[in-house]
Design a protein around this motif. Structure first.
Motif, mmCIF file in Angstrom:
data_model
loop_
_atom_site.group_PDB
_atom_site.id
_atom_site.type_symbol
_atom_site.label_atom_id
_atom_site.label_comp_id
_atom_site.label_asym_id
_atom_site.label_seq_id
_atom_site.Cartn_x
_atom_site.Cartn_y
_atom_site.Cartn_z
ATOM 1 N N PRO A 178 0.809 -1.228 0.000
ATOM 2 C CA PRO A 178 0.000 0.000 0.000
ATOM 3 C C PRO A 178 0.838 1.272 0.000
ATOM 4 C CG PRO A 178 -0.811 -1.567 1.634
ATOM 5 C CD PRO A 178 0.488 -2.107 1.135
ATOM 6 N N THR A 179 2.089 1.178 0.452
ATOM 7 C CA THR A 179 2.941 2.367 0.543
ATOM 8 C C THR A 179 3.602 2.734 -0.777
ATOM 9 O OG1 THR A 179 4.762 0.943 1.291
ATOM 10 C CG2 THR A 179 3.458 2.044 2.991
ATOM 11 N N TYR A 180 3.451 1.917 -1.823
ATOM 12 C CA TYR A 180 4.111 2.207 -3.099
ATOM 13 C C TYR A 180 3.506 3.462 -3.730
ATOM 14 C CZ TYR A 180 5.544 1.826 -7.985
ATOM 15 O OH TYR A 180 6.056 2.094 -9.231
ATOM 16 N N ILE A 181 4.389 4.413 -4.125
ATOM 17 C CA ILE A 181 3.902 5.660 -4.732
ATOM 18 C C ILE A 181 4.600 5.926 -6.062
ATOM 19 C CG2 ILE A 181 3.282 6.733 -2.528
ATOM 20 C CD1 ILE A 181 5.906 8.304 -2.686
ATOM 21 N N GLY A 182 5.159 4.880 -6.678
ATOM 22 C CA GLY A 182 5.819 5.045 -7.967
ATOM 23 C C GLY A 182 4.823 5.267 -9.086
ATOM 24 N N SER A 183 5.345 5.354 -10.303
ATOM 25 C CA SER A 183 4.519 5.703 -11.454
ATOM 26 C C SER A 183 3.928 4.496 -12.169
ATOM 27 C CB SER A 183 5.357 6.519 -12.451
ATOM 28 O OG SER A 183 6.483 5.760 -12.877
ATOM 29 N N CYS A 184 4.241 3.286 -11.717
ATOM 30 C CA CYS A 184 3.768 2.075 -12.402
ATOM 31 C C CYS A 184 2.551 1.477 -11.707
ATOM 32 C CB CYS A 184 4.903 1.050 -12.477
ATOM 33 S SG CYS A 184 6.290 1.585 -13.502
ATOM 34 N N ALA A 185 1.932 0.504 -12.378
ATOM 35 C CA ALA A 185 0.732 -0.141 -11.844
ATOM 36 C C ALA A 185 1.058 -0.909 -10.560
ATOM 37 C CB ALA A 185 0.142 -1.084 -12.884
ATOM 38 N N PHE A 186 0.043 -1.128 -9.739
ATOM 39 C CA PHE A 186 0.215 -1.819 -8.472
ATOM 40 C C PHE A 186 0.317 -3.337 -8.648
ATOM 41 C CE2 PHE A 186 -0.484 2.151 -6.584
ATOM 42 C CZ PHE A 186 -0.264 2.070 -5.223
ATOM 43 N N VAL A 187 0.051 -3.839 -9.835
ATOM 44 C CA VAL A 187 0.153 -5.277 -10.122
ATOM 45 C C VAL A 187 0.951 -5.441 -11.409
ATOM 46 C CG1 VAL A 187 -1.101 -7.399 -10.643
ATOM 47 C CG2 VAL A 187 -2.051 -5.783 -8.991
ATOM 48 N N ALA A 188 1.922 -6.356 -11.391
ATOM 49 C CA ALA A 188 2.757 -6.575 -12.574
ATOM 50 C C ALA A 188 3.267 -8.006 -12.579
ATOM 51 C CB ALA A 188 3.931 -5.602 -12.598
ATOM 52 N N ASN A 189 3.516 -8.523 -13.769
ATOM 53 C CA ASN A 189 4.106 -9.849 -13.910
ATOM 54 C C ASN A 189 5.573 -9.682 -14.259
ATOM 55 O OD1 ASN A 189 4.802 -12.466 -14.353
ATOM 56 N ND2 ASN A 189 3.332 -12.849 -16.004
ATOM 57 N N THR A 190 6.417 -9.685 -13.238
ATOM 58 C CA THR A 190 7.853 -9.501 -13.445
ATOM 59 C C THR A 190 8.629 -10.810 -13.382
ATOM 60 O OG1 THR A 190 8.205 -9.089 -11.073
ATOM 61 C CG2 THR A 190 7.763 -7.167 -12.478
ATOM 62 N N SER A 191 7.958 -11.901 -13.022
ATOM 63 C CA SER A 191 8.661 -13.171 -12.818
ATOM 64 C C SER A 191 9.283 -13.699 -14.105
ATOM 65 C CB SER A 191 7.710 -14.214 -12.223
ATOM 66 O OG SER A 191 6.602 -14.428 -13.087
ATOM 67 N N ALA A 192 8.693 -13.369 -15.271
ATOM 68 C CA ALA A 192 9.214 -13.884 -16.541
ATOM 69 C C ALA A 192 10.188 -12.906 -17.208
ATOM 70 C CB ALA A 192 8.058 -14.183 -17.492
ATOM 71 N N MET A 193 10.463 -11.785 -16.570
ATOM 72 C CA MET A 193 11.361 -10.796 -17.160
ATOM 73 C C MET A 193 12.812 -11.265 -17.101
ATOM 74 S SD MET A 193 9.986 -7.112 -15.766
ATOM 75 C CE MET A 193 8.370 -6.472 -16.188
ATOM 76 N N THR A 194 13.599 -10.825 -18.066
ATOM 77 C CA THR A 194 15.033 -11.058 -18.031
ATOM 78 C C THR A 194 15.680 -10.094 -17.041
ATOM 79 O OG1 THR A 194 15.520 -9.456 -19.769
ATOM 80 C CG2 THR A 194 14.975 -11.703 -20.478
ATOM 81 N N VAL A 195 16.962 -10.305 -16.753
ATOM 82 C CA VAL A 195 17.663 -9.424 -15.830
ATOM 83 C C VAL A 195 17.639 -7.987 -16.341
ATOM 84 C CG1 VAL A 195 19.928 -8.841 -14.884
ATOM 85 C CG2 VAL A 195 19.148 -11.216 -14.882
ATOM 86 N N GLU A 196 17.898 -7.788 -17.635
ATOM 87 C CA GLU A 196 17.896 -6.442 -18.187
ATOM 88 C C GLU A 196 16.513 -5.809 -18.128
ATOM 89 O OE1 GLU A 196 20.471 -4.563 -18.978
ATOM 90 O OE2 GLU A 196 21.680 -6.229 -18.230
ATOM 91 N N GLN A 197 15.483 -6.615 -18.363
ATOM 92 C CA GLN A 197 14.121 -6.091 -18.284
ATOM 93 C C GLN A 197 13.770 -5.676 -16.861
ATOM 94 O OE1 GLN A 197 12.102 -9.486 -20.015
ATOM 95 N NE2 GLN A 197 11.802 -8.421 -21.984
ATOM 96 N N LYS A 198 14.225 -6.466 -15.881
ATOM 97 C CA LYS A 198 13.974 -6.110 -14.479
ATOM 98 C C LYS A 198 14.718 -4.827 -14.101
ATOM 99 C CE LYS A 198 12.918 -10.732 -12.705
ATOM 100 N NZ LYS A 198 13.337 -11.852 -11.830
ATOM 101 N N LYS A 199 15.949 -4.675 -14.588
ATOM 102 C CA LYS A 199 16.705 -3.453 -14.315
ATOM 103 C C LYS A 199 15.972 -2.233 -14.864
ATOM 104 C CE LYS A 199 21.394 -5.405 -14.182
ATOM 105 N NZ LYS A 199 22.721 -5.424 -14.831
ATOM 106 N N GLU A 200 15.502 -2.346 -16.104
ATOM 107 C CA GLU A 200 14.798 -1.238 -16.731
ATOM 108 C C GLU A 200 13.478 -0.963 -16.022
ATOM 109 O OE1 GLU A 200 13.451 1.854 -18.904
ATOM 110 O OE2 GLU A 200 15.485 1.032 -18.787
ATOM 111 N N TYR A 201 12.757 -2.026 -15.648
ATOM 112 C CA TYR A 201 11.494 -1.869 -14.934
ATOM 113 C C TYR A 201 11.732 -1.180 -13.592
ATOM 114 C CZ TYR A 201 6.989 -3.072 -12.804
ATOM 115 O OH TYR A 201 5.763 -3.017 -12.188
ATOM 116 N N GLY A 202 12.799 -1.596 -12.889
ATOM 117 C CA GLY A 202 13.113 -0.989 -11.608
ATOM 118 C C GLY A 202 13.433 0.482 -11.718
ATOM 119 N N ARG A 203 14.228 0.867 -12.756
ATOM 120 C CA ARG A 203 14.559 2.275 -12.954
ATOM 121 C C ARG A 203 13.328 3.101 -13.274
ATOM 122 N NH1 ARG A 203 19.443 0.175 -15.413
ATOM 123 N NH2 ARG A 203 18.352 -0.029 -17.407
#
Length: 209
Positions: A178-203
């Protein structure tokens, strides 16, 4: 009590606007106290942070004035310096763990193994729930009750994790706290992402793995 110490410090801060009544701050540090220094020079808040700013800051202020503004705006204080003018911990303190000499119970509370000290505002507590305390409040307790928190180490992300830090894997997708205030959706499927995709998603979303 914890409440008495908090009230006492709050009264002093309100009486002296613009002045830090608790201590001299270590403005030479890159990150606020309790925040992790990232490899790229950014800072990441602890999972308990709810100060109103994004929990991952890729770019931090470099001047003392800028850091003071960030600390006030985001409720993210810098660490105190000791009497010799040095910061106790290069990367701040780990407020997710109990102070030295304290033990964590199964309910997540920290319990003192010794008799509590007499602080200037009365008896210091024997029990502390870290999840309900801000870093400001824990700094107050550390100084007024002579508590020592361990030092933080530099954060190294683990991209093998299915979800970002603080997120829960539910039904195959990651759900934000509930404390997340970033610009992305509150639900995401990140488990299938590659390392580079996770890095970009995190940034992009202000998150860490």
């Amino acid at each position: 009590s914890v409440q008495a110490i908090d009230q006492s410090l709050g009264d002093v801060r309100n009486a002296v606007p613009g002045i830090d009544a608790l201590c001299t701050r270590d403005w030479a540090s890159q990150c606020p106290d309790g925040w992790s220094l990232l490899p790229d020079g950014g800072c990441a808040a602890p999972t308990s942070y709810n100060g109103g700013c994004a929990s991952v800051q890729p770019v931090m202020p470099q001047t003392t004035r800028g850091k003071m503004g960030f600390a006030e705006r985001c409720k993210a204080p810098w660490a105190c310096v000791d009497k010799a003018g040095q910061g106790h911990c290069a990367n701040g303190h780990d407020y997710s763990q109990c102070p030295e000499g304290w033990a964590m119970t199964q309910s997540g509370e920290c319990v003192s193994r010794e008799r509590p000290l007499e602080g200037p505002s009365g008896m210091c507590p024997r029990n502390i729930n870290l999840s309900t305390k801000s870093i400001n409040e824990l700094q107050d307790l550390a100084i007024y009750c002579n508590l020592t928190f361990a030092c933080l180490v530099e954060c190294k992300e683990d991209f093998s994790m299915a979800c970002p830090m603080g997120w829960q894997l539910t039904g195959g997708v990651c759900a934000a706290p509930p404390t997340y205030i970033g610009s992305c959706a509150f639900v995401a499927n990140t488990s299938a992402m590659t390392v580079e995709q996770k890095k970009e998603y995190g940034r992009r979303c202000g998150l860490l793995f």
